[in-house]
Scaffold this motif. Sequence first.
Motif, PDB file in Angstrom:
ATOM      1  N   PRO A 137       0.760  -1.402  -0.109  1.00 19.94           N
ATOM      2  CA  PRO A 137       0.219   0.050   0.616  1.00 19.94           C
ATOM      3  C   PRO A 137       1.315   1.501  -0.153  1.00 19.94           C
ATOM      4  O   PRO A 137       0.500   2.511  -0.747  1.00 19.94           O
ATOM      5  N   ARG A 138       1.742   0.928   0.719  1.00 21.66           N
ATOM      6  CA  ARG A 138       2.968   2.525   0.383  1.00 21.66           C
ATOM      7  C   ARG A 138       3.775   3.155  -0.447  1.00 21.66           C
ATOM      8  O   ARG A 138       3.707   4.019  -1.076  1.00 21.66           O
ATOM      9  N   ALA A 139       4.483   1.508  -1.344  1.00 17.54           N
ATOM     10  CA  ALA A 139       4.792   2.182  -2.767  1.00 17.54           C
ATOM     11  C   ALA A 139       3.592   1.987  -3.191  1.00 17.54           C
ATOM     12  O   ALA A 139       4.099   2.940  -4.374  1.00 17.54           O
ATOM     13  N   GLU A 140       2.306   1.916  -3.272  1.00 17.59           N
ATOM     14  CA  GLU A 140       1.238   2.044  -4.497  1.00 17.59           C
ATOM     15  C   GLU A 140       1.394   3.664  -4.410  1.00 17.59           C
ATOM     16  O   GLU A 140       0.726   4.388  -5.124  1.00 17.59           O
ATOM     17  N   LEU A 154       1.976   9.485  -6.814  1.00 20.74           N
ATOM     18  CA  LEU A 154       2.604  10.784  -6.971  1.00 20.74           C
ATOM     19  C   LEU A 154       3.538  11.010  -7.756  1.00 20.74           C
ATOM     20  O   LEU A 154       2.876  11.810  -8.274  1.00 20.74           O
ATOM     21  N   LEU A 155       3.717   9.842  -8.716  1.00 16.87           N
ATOM     22  CA  LEU A 155       4.007  10.399  -9.245  1.00 16.87           C
ATOM     23  C   LEU A 155       3.184  10.870 -10.690  1.00 16.87           C
ATOM     24  O   LEU A 155       3.569  11.031 -11.613  1.00 16.87           O
ATOM     25  N   GLY A 156       1.666  10.378 -10.960  1.00 18.80           N
ATOM     26  CA  GLY A 156       0.643  10.682 -11.621  1.00 18.80           C
ATOM     27  C   GLY A 156       1.224  10.464 -13.225  1.00 18.80           C
ATOM     28  O   GLY A 156       0.792  10.449 -14.473  1.00 18.80           O
ATOM     29  N   ASP A 157       1.432   8.805 -12.860  1.00 11.68           N
ATOM     30  CA  ASP A 157       1.143   7.632 -13.786  1.00 11.68           C
ATOM     31  C   ASP A 157       0.240   7.738 -14.089  1.00 11.68           C
ATOM     32  O   ASP A 157      -0.518   6.877 -13.539  1.00 11.68           O
TER      33      ASP A 157
END
Lengths: 291, 116
Positions: free
Chosen positions: A62-65, A70-73
């Motif tokens: 969940p943290r990685a997700e 945040l990168l907006g891909d």
Amino acid sequence: MKRFPWSFLLALLAGLGLGLAYAWMISPLRLTDSEPSVLRVDFKDQFRSVIAASYAATGNLPRAEARLSLLGDPDPIEALNAQAQRTISSGDFEGADQLAALAADLEHGTNQPPQVFITSTFEDAKPLNVEVTVTPFPSPEGIPLQLTGMPEIFETQIVETQPVPNTPTPRPTRTPPPTQGAPFRLIAQDTVCDPNLPERLLQVIVFNSSRRQLPGIRIVITWDSGGEEFFTGLKPELGNGYADFVMFPDTSHAVQIALGSDIATDLVPPACRAPNGETYLGGYKLTFQQP
Amino acid sequence: MKPIRWIFVIVTFLIGIGAGLAYGWIIDPVEFFDLTPDTLRADYKSDYVLMVAEAYRLEQDPGTAARRLAVFGAQSPSAIASDALDYARTNGFSDSDILLLQELVTAMQAWSGISP
């Protein structure tokens, strides 16, 4: 009749133009509180690499997700897979594996709980109650995850805090790149008659020992008068361990993995019949896996 | 033109400049993209450093950690890690996160001492 005040209008327009030129070109607002989504592409790549490395260390999906968001891909999984391919081409197999592992876990989910780091050494310390609370990642704004390991510290001992019984078990998350000494087994060889696929298509899928698809694996195909090499992972939308090759008609092919594997032989494009009665040449699907 | 009229023209000119600046800085400021990480907001910077610290805990490779921190530009890796640690302490990061950052700061200070 009163004259139109051209001088005022000209002065206003000149002032407006000057103000805009200063605000937009000469001295635009200096941005100091930007977000990761507006970073340059190479810095976004760096961010993704570090997110994947962090995930490999903590297993906290969940943290990685949340960090990836945040990168907006538009499609974070595709972005990770594409970067994994680029990373392979630069020779960083460990980094590529971390990126591919994160992409795979995002795609398929993982049941493995996050790894909690609370094993640390304090001098002059003595543990009392240790509480571990794993709180799901709240939102991008609250990036610092409430992953709370609270060793209470007192005096004169060197101590390794012990997790409470419900502490998630640390797990290995990284997959080392395949080595010369780990030959692959041909675990399945299927004839494929599918009119929706290109004719004479040879599909190869390569797994490691834990059934994770492996990108960047060199595959050697030979036939009577020649041979060629191709690689897994060039079509990440079909899987990181996927590769394909269009065989020659009426020709026997042999396929093996360059690192060492069983050899699939006598691969001649089979004759198939479509529902409308027409015949066409089908293909094969080979599955290799490390034992 | 009368002098008083010139004054009005100049005032109108200044009003135009003010309106232009307000529009260009507030209403429709320049949109930024392709930025460098040193422009990131402090919490994003700190979270990036925390990610580096999490990876460092597993990898134990100070060179790799320092290279990852180098995206922030001129500051030394230990200073970058220290800033993140300060931010974490004053913004309610969990103890385990602070501990990770402390380890990274120590590693970066040691690494700075031995690196050429």
